[in-house]
Scaffold this motif. Sequence first.
Motif, PDB file in Angstrom:
ATOM      1  N   MET A   1     -56.981  69.963 -11.278  1.00  0.00           N
ATOM      2  CA  MET A   1     -56.851  69.828 -12.724  1.00  0.00           C
ATOM      3  C   MET A   1     -55.912  68.679 -13.099  1.00  0.00           C
TER       4      MET A   1
ATOM      5  N   GLU B   1     -66.584  68.239 -12.681  1.00  0.00           N
ATOM      6  CA  GLU B   1     -66.190  69.564 -13.132  1.00  0.00           C
ATOM      7  C   GLU B   1     -67.431  70.315 -13.640  1.00  0.00           C
TER       8      GLU B   1
ATOM      9  N   ARG C   1     -58.612  76.326  -8.469  1.00  0.00           N
ATOM     10  CA  ARG C   1     -59.525  75.279  -8.927  1.00  0.00           C
ATOM     11  C   ARG C   1     -60.425  75.767 -10.062  1.00  0.00           C
TER      12      ARG C   1
ATOM     13  N   SER D   1     -57.731  65.470 -13.338  1.00  0.00           N
ATOM     14  CA  SER D   1     -58.930  65.476 -14.165  1.00  0.00           C
ATOM     15  C   SER D   1     -58.652  64.855 -15.531  1.00  0.00           C
TER      16      SER D   1
ATOM     17  N   TYR E   1     -62.796  72.945 -11.369  1.00  0.00           N
ATOM     18  CA  TYR E   1     -62.346  71.585 -11.095  1.00  0.00           C
ATOM     19  C   TYR E   1     -62.712  71.192  -9.673  1.00  0.00           C
TER      20      TYR E   1
END
Length: 173
Positions: A140, A122, A98, A143, A135
Amino acid sequence: MTAYAALLRAVNVGGTGKLPMTELTAMCEKAGFAKVKTYIASGNVVFTSGKDEATVKATLEKAMQDYAGKPVGVMVRTAAEMAAVAKANPFPDSPGNRVVTIFLDDTPPQHTADEARNVDGEEIALGAREIYVRYTDHGMADSKLIVPAAKAGTGRNMNTVVKLAAMAAALGG
């Protein structure tokens, strides 16, 4: 001899930028690098060389240009620098998958976090020549974060950074 880790930008196992790791190994050996080892098929390689970082970078970028027919960015760090990047992780309590380290050639601009767009939980922190991004639990892939200062860099999750640091350290130098 100095131990290095080199991270190629836009290299993956399929689609554009495909580069078999056997080819990367051969390129590095042809360039005169020793103890060459790759790690996962996304353009990660460690090796030793008597050349300085700038020369290593230029040599790999030329080899990649010749292979791919287009420029391919290469970020280079010494084994000590990779260890420092891993140690400087500003999000040590987050899972390694992450936290992404975006490697750059130069110091990231101080306003990097302020210029980020689509931030949705984030977190961004700056390193010496890196941008760290933590993240959320959504990861990710989900995102929409855009970090303009990261455009010229290449990212690796913290699990990969730690592994490359260990691999480079094991080469000595």
